[in-house]
Write a protein that holds these residues in place. Structure first.
Motif, PDB file in Angstrom:
ATOM      1  N   ILE A   5     -35.843  -9.084   2.594  1.00  0.00           N
ATOM      2  CA  ILE A   5     -36.938  -8.134   2.466  1.00  0.00           C
ATOM      3  C   ILE A   5     -38.185  -8.949   2.149  1.00  0.00           C
ATOM      4  N   PHE A  10     -32.193 -11.400  -0.756  1.00  0.00           N
ATOM      5  CA  PHE A  10     -31.728 -10.680  -1.940  1.00  0.00           C
ATOM      6  C   PHE A  10     -30.239 -10.417  -1.803  1.00  0.00           C
ATOM      7  N   LEU A  12     -27.827  -7.791  -2.786  1.00  0.00           N
ATOM      8  CA  LEU A  12     -27.814  -6.412  -3.277  1.00  0.00           C
ATOM      9  C   LEU A  12     -26.426  -5.818  -3.149  1.00  0.00           C
ATOM     10  N   GLY A  47     -37.962   0.014  -2.767  1.00  0.00           N
ATOM     11  CA  GLY A  47     -38.189  -1.397  -2.460  1.00  0.00           C
ATOM     12  C   GLY A  47     -38.907  -2.126  -3.574  1.00  0.00           C
ATOM     13  N   GLN A  48     -39.891  -1.484  -4.163  1.00  0.00           N
ATOM     14  CA  GLN A  48     -40.642  -2.106  -5.250  1.00  0.00           C
ATOM     15  C   GLN A  48     -39.750  -2.344  -6.467  1.00  0.00           C
ATOM     16  N   THR A  51     -36.891  -5.116  -5.559  1.00  0.00           N
ATOM     17  CA  THR A  51     -37.357  -6.468  -5.240  1.00  0.00           C
ATOM     18  C   THR A  51     -38.371  -6.998  -6.250  1.00  0.00           C
ATOM     19  N   ARG A  52     -38.964  -6.100  -7.034  1.00  0.00           N
ATOM     20  CA  ARG A  52     -40.026  -6.451  -7.986  1.00  0.00           C
ATOM     21  C   ARG A  52     -41.232  -7.067  -7.279  1.00  0.00           C
ATOM     22  N   GLN A  53     -41.479  -6.603  -6.052  1.00  0.00           N
ATOM     23  CA  GLN A  53     -42.621  -7.074  -5.280  1.00  0.00           C
ATOM     24  C   GLN A  53     -43.597  -5.935  -5.062  1.00  0.00           C
ATOM     25  N   PHE A  58     -43.742  -5.651   1.874  1.00  0.00           N
ATOM     26  CA  PHE A  58     -42.591  -5.362   2.728  1.00  0.00           C
ATOM     27  C   PHE A  58     -42.812  -4.065   3.484  1.00  0.00           C
ATOM     28  N   GLU A  62     -37.612  -2.456   6.508  1.00  0.00           N
ATOM     29  CA  GLU A  62     -36.751  -3.462   5.876  1.00  0.00           C
ATOM     30  C   GLU A  62     -35.885  -2.831   4.785  1.00  0.00           C
ATOM     31  N   VAL A  63     -36.499  -1.988   3.979  1.00  0.00           N
ATOM     32  CA  VAL A  63     -35.768  -1.344   2.882  1.00  0.00           C
ATOM     33  C   VAL A  63     -34.785  -0.315   3.443  1.00  0.00           C
TER      34      VAL A  63
END
Length: 102
Positions: A5, A10, A12, A47-48, A51-53, A58, A62-63
């Protein structure tokens, strides 16, 4: 499961996603969402959190791909659910032609 991602790999698992989303309130959203437990989360919010992004780093695709591979239900929010409910003051303002504040 390994997934990429925003160009970052990652590892997961379904249980790690469930643990990450525990205690997180779903934001009101439009478009695609992921069902985690009994809640419907916007894809970008999931996603946030996992991924902590930043959400701009992204794509929703992708998510969605990663969540589908993990076995979560991913859907598009129906158009009927996008209708905003106005309170009585906002309704009266709209009837008088005054712009409705959000």
């Amino acid at each position: 499961m390994r997934c990429v991602i925003a160009r970052f790999p990652f590892e997961l698992t379904k249980s790690s996603v469930l643990e990450s989303m525990k205690g997180i309130k779903p934001e009101p959203g439009t478009g695609e969402f992921v069902t985690i437990g009994r809640r419907h989360y916007p894809v970008k919010q999931v996603g946030q959190v996992i991924t902590r992004q930043d959400r701009r780093d992204f794509s929703a695709g992708e998510v969605l791909r990663a969540m589908t591979q993990l076995g979560f239900t991913c859907r598009t929010l129906p158009k009927a659910a996008l209708v905003r409910v106005l309170n009585s003051l906002q309704q009266a303002s709209a009837m008088l032609g005054t712009p409705v504040s959000v």
